[in-house]
Enzyme design. Structure first.
Site, PDB file in Angstrom:
ATOM      1  CG  ASP A   1      -8.217  -4.465  -2.771  1.00 54.23           C
ATOM      2  OD1 ASP A   1      -7.397  -3.411  -2.796  1.00 54.23           O
ATOM      3  OD2 ASP A   1      -9.373  -4.311  -2.924  1.00 54.23           O
TER       4      ASP A   1
ATOM      5  CG  HIS B   1      -2.109   0.962   1.255  1.00 58.18           C
ATOM      6  ND1 HIS B   1      -1.962   2.232   1.242  1.00 58.18           N
ATOM      7  CD2 HIS B   1      -3.263   0.525   0.618  1.00 58.18           C
ATOM      8  CE1 HIS B   1      -3.210   2.852   1.238  1.00 58.18           C
ATOM      9  NE2 HIS B   1      -4.153   2.058   0.694  1.00 58.18           N
TER      10      HIS B   1
HETATM   11  C1  SDX Z   1      -6.334   0.152  -2.736  1.00 54.21           C
HETATM   12  O1  SDX Z   1      -4.425   4.607  -1.887  1.00 54.21           O
HETATM   13  C2  SDX Z   1      -5.229   3.875  -1.296  1.00 54.21           C
HETATM   14  O2  SDX Z   1      -5.634   4.253  -0.213  1.00 54.21           O
HETATM   15  C3  SDX Z   1      -5.944   2.775  -2.069  1.00 54.21           C
HETATM   16  C4  SDX Z   1      -7.126   1.901  -1.252  1.00 54.21           C
HETATM   17  C5  SDX Z   1      -8.176   2.470  -1.199  1.00 54.21           C
HETATM   18  O3  SDX Z   1      -8.824   2.380  -0.174  1.00 54.21           O
HETATM   19  O4  SDX Z   1      -8.618   3.745  -1.840  1.00 54.21           O
HETATM   20  O5  SDX Z   1      -6.307   1.507  -0.014  1.00 54.21           O
HETATM   21  C6  SDX Z   1      -7.466   0.740  -1.939  1.00 54.21           C
HETATM   22  O6  SDX Z   1      -5.993   0.418  -4.055  1.00 54.21           O
HETATM   23  C7  SDX Z   1      -5.374  -0.999  -2.006  1.00 54.21           C
HETATM   24  C8  SDX Z   1      -4.135  -1.268  -2.800  1.00 54.21           C
HETATM   25  C9  SDX Z   1      -4.435  -2.452  -3.844  1.00 54.21           C
HETATM   26  N1  SDX Z   1      -3.470  -2.857  -4.729  1.00 54.21           N
HETATM   27  C10 SDX Z   1      -2.886  -3.888  -4.836  1.00 54.21           C
HETATM   28  O7  SDX Z   1      -3.104  -4.683  -3.907  1.00 54.21           O
HETATM   29  C11 SDX Z   1      -2.031  -4.283  -5.909  1.00 54.21           C
HETATM   30  C12 SDX Z   1      -0.714  -4.796  -5.398  1.00 54.21           C
HETATM   31  N2  SDX Z   1       0.116  -3.567  -4.682  1.00 54.21           N
HETATM   32  C13 SDX Z   1       0.988  -2.985  -5.489  1.00 54.21           C
HETATM   33  O8  SDX Z   1       0.789  -2.688  -6.592  1.00 54.21           O
HETATM   34  C14 SDX Z   1       1.409  -1.783  -4.559  1.00 54.21           C
HETATM   35  O9  SDX Z   1       1.877  -2.216  -3.346  1.00 54.21           O
HETATM   36  C15 SDX Z   1       0.613  -0.475  -4.511  1.00 54.21           C
HETATM   37  C16 SDX Z   1       0.244   0.069  -5.921  1.00 54.21           C
HETATM   38  C17 SDX Z   1      -0.537  -0.902  -3.671  1.00 54.21           C
HETATM   39  C18 SDX Z   1       1.610   0.394  -3.826  1.00 54.21           C
HETATM   40  O10 SDX Z   1       2.450   0.916  -4.784  1.00 54.21           O
HETATM   41  P1  SDX Z   1       3.477   2.044  -4.506  1.00 54.21           P
HETATM   42  O11 SDX Z   1       3.253   2.584  -3.147  1.00 54.21           O
HETATM   43  O12 SDX Z   1       3.964   2.738  -5.672  1.00 54.21           O
HETATM   44  O13 SDX Z   1       4.772   1.270  -4.046  1.00 54.21           O
HETATM   45  P2  SDX Z   1       5.781   0.677  -5.201  1.00 54.21           P
HETATM   46  O14 SDX Z   1       5.046   0.081  -6.479  1.00 54.21           O
HETATM   47  O15 SDX Z   1       6.917   1.913  -5.240  1.00 54.21           O
HETATM   48  O16 SDX Z   1       6.549  -0.318  -4.444  1.00 54.21           O
HETATM   49  C19 SDX Z   1       7.668  -0.277  -3.432  1.00 54.21           C
HETATM   50  C20 SDX Z   1       8.433  -1.500  -3.657  1.00 54.21           C
HETATM   51  C21 SDX Z   1       8.813  -1.881  -5.003  1.00 54.21           C
HETATM   52  O17 SDX Z   1      10.063  -2.464  -4.700  1.00 54.21           O
HETATM   53  P3  SDX Z   1      11.485  -1.834  -5.366  1.00 54.21           P
HETATM   54  O18 SDX Z   1      11.047  -1.177  -6.350  1.00 54.21           O
HETATM   55  O19 SDX Z   1      11.120  -0.660  -4.282  1.00 54.21           O
HETATM   56  O20 SDX Z   1      12.505  -3.018  -5.231  1.00 54.21           O
HETATM   57  O21 SDX Z   1       7.579  -2.873  -3.131  1.00 54.21           O
HETATM   58  C22 SDX Z   1       7.450  -3.642  -4.036  1.00 54.21           C
HETATM   59  C23 SDX Z   1       7.868  -2.968  -5.440  1.00 54.21           C
HETATM   60  O22 SDX Z   1       8.354  -3.900  -6.285  1.00 54.21           O
HETATM   61  N3  SDX Z   1       6.031  -4.273  -3.960  1.00 54.21           N
HETATM   62  C24 SDX Z   1       5.554  -5.455  -4.307  1.00 54.21           C
HETATM   63  C25 SDX Z   1       4.027  -5.292  -4.190  1.00 54.21           C
HETATM   64  N4  SDX Z   1       3.891  -4.039  -3.725  1.00 54.21           N
HETATM   65  C26 SDX Z   1       4.952  -3.317  -3.918  1.00 54.21           C
HETATM   66  N5  SDX Z   1       6.145  -6.492  -4.733  1.00 54.21           N
HETATM   67  C27 SDX Z   1       5.265  -7.580  -4.550  1.00 54.21           C
HETATM   68  N6  SDX Z   1       4.181  -7.448  -4.481  1.00 54.21           N
HETATM   69  C28 SDX Z   1       3.230  -6.350  -4.423  1.00 54.21           C
HETATM   70  N7  SDX Z   1       2.052  -6.451  -4.025  1.00 54.21           N
END
Ligand code: SDX
Length: 435
Positions: free
Chosen positions: A369, A311
């Protein structure tokens, strides 16, 4: 809305030999902010923050999230208390008006919402324009946008009465539209709302009752549905809420703004994650394959991510996920699906992820989720309806934030700038002189 930020001091920035000074404000809770609105004027530079990781877009008094502590407050009330003790319509009143309603206010509000649940009779023909195999979210985007073609008497955003009527209509009609999206794509006849039923029961009946037999709402599932709506009601300035605010800043009517929010929520990184999470669990299939997918999620060269994990704000357990997990077990027990093969896969995935160095270091916890998909599947919803349910619940958050933006005296049209790295100025080249 009365602006309540407090001036705390000043901040200075020196760039390209020029020093700019900015006010620092503090709010009730959370980090202070530096108001950089005059940066370009003072120092002829922009800031750049593509994902808005360090950028606030507005002052708000609706929802507060502390990502490090895993705290979510709606008008100051913790989400776990609201989920346990309140109802979705009471939370709607709280988000819209800022206080919990007294008995008479609650009665009036509930009656008002109940009496707006029907759709214009001609509106039902709108659905006929979609293919039967359309994704219900495609139907939702189109149908909600079309509301502005039917309810002209609540589109003047400068009239507070029309804004309130539009808010009531949106909260009341979303279940009816969502149920119609489900019935239309499943080829069943539409079911009209019933005024004697509560909000969640009405929605379940519009989704699952058929003319061929009587339908009795299961009170345990109705309570679970109401709680799931509460958990999804609002969440500060997330992507879809920011979309609604940006659309509203141009003066667009509320129905068009909510349709924009639905479109944004559809993405798998946002509201589409519950659908994606269930598909991921089904793809993993068995507990012994969980390790293989955790390995994929950690592989930098593999775009695969664990859906339902991570998140932007929560760097601790999403407080909604804890309530969602409890609701998941309640629903599975009630419908006799405790043997759902996906549940042990989800629990093993959670166990491994919470103990794995990669996830601990990156502070990746299950989000709302992660368990919602298993729960909604057990309640009888097809996977492609999951994000529709998220949109139904989040409509009150979008509308409350939209109202707050319109009433904010500092509100202006949102118009970000950029850093340009394209071609410098050059003259047109006639076809005969091109390579
Ligand atoms: C919702 O914003 C809100 O409040 C949203 C929400 C709401 O109520 O409105 O809470 C609802 O959207 C919840 C989130 C649902 N999405 C997912 O579950 C999809 C999977 N999650 C990711 O795609 C990700 O965690 C996000 C999109 C939710 C957050 O992305 P960020 O904050 O931009 O984080 P990032 O992509 O920069 O990741 C940071 C690191 C990365 O590694 P590095 O590049 O630093 O080496 O963490 C890793 C990412 O690769 N990472 C994951 C991961 N999520 C982040 N690795 C594996 N699996 C994951 N799910």
């Amino acid at each position: 809305m009365e602006n309540k930020v407090k001036l705390k001091g000043k901040a200075q920035m020196t760039v390209n030999g020029r020093t700019a000074e900015f006010p620092v404000y503090s709010g009730t809770l959370g980090p202070d902010v530096v108001d950089i609105g005059t940066l370009y004027k003072q120092a002829d530079v922009f800031t750049l923050d593509p994902g808005f990781t360090s950028t606030g877009s507005c002052e708000s008094q609706i929802t507060f999230i502390d990502g490090d502590e895993g705290v979510l407050l709606h008008r100051g009330y913790p989400i776990d208390q609201l989920a346990e003790k309140s109802s979705f319509l009471e939370v709607c009143y709280l988000l819209l008006h800022g206080e919990l309603p007294n008995e008479s206010q609650a009665k009036t509000f509930n009656t008002t919402i109940t009496r707006h649940t029907m759709l214009h009779a001609q509106f039902d023909r709108f659905f006929e324009g979609f293919r039967r195999d359309a994704h219900p979210m495609a139907v939702m985007v189109g149908a909600v946008g079309a509301l502005s073609a039917f309810y002209h008497d609540s589109t003047d955003i400068n009239d507070p009465v029309q804004r309130l009527v539009a808010s009531h209509r949106m909260i009341a009609k979303m279940p009816t539209i969502a149920a119609r999206a489900y019935k239309y794509t499943s080829g069943q006849p539409f079911v009209s709302p019933r005024n004697e039923l509560d909000y969640a029961s009405n929605f379940l009946r519009m989704c699952f009752s058929v003319p061929a037999e009587d339908y009795a709402v299961n009170p345990v599932l109705a309570r679970a549905m109401d709680r799931i709506f509460i958990l999804h009601a609002d969440h500060e300035q997330n992507a879809s809420t920011s979309t609604v605010r940006l659309a509203g800043s141009s003066g667009a009517n509320p129905f068009a703004c909510i349709a924009a929010g639905i479109a944004c929520l559809w993405g798998p990184s946002h509201g589409g994650a519950n659908e994606a999470a269930l598909k991921m669990l089904s793809e993993i299939g068995t507990v012994d394959r969980v390790h293989e997918y955790v390995k994929k999620a950690k592989d930098k060269n593999d775009p695969f991510r664990l859906m339902g994990f991570g998140h932007r704000v929560y760097k601790n357990y999403d407080p909604r996920a804890k309530v969602m997990q409890k609701t998941c077990h309640e629903v599975l027990k009630e419908v006799g699906a405790e043997s759902d093969p996906l549940l042990p896969v989800a629990m093993e995935l959670e166990r491994i992820a919470l103990s794995d160095e990669y996830f601990i270091e990156k502070k990746l916890y299950p989000n709302i989720d992660f368990y919602s998909g298993i729960t909604l599947k057990a309640m009888g919803f097809p996977t492609d309806m999951f994000t529709v349910l998220f949109a139904l619940a989040r409509t009150v958050g979008w509308i409350a934030q939209w109202q707050e933006m319109i009433e904010d005296p500092t509100q202006r049209i949102g118009r970000p700038r950029q850093i340009y790295t394209g071609a410098p100025r050059r003259d047109y080249v006639p076809m005969s002189q091109r390579g």
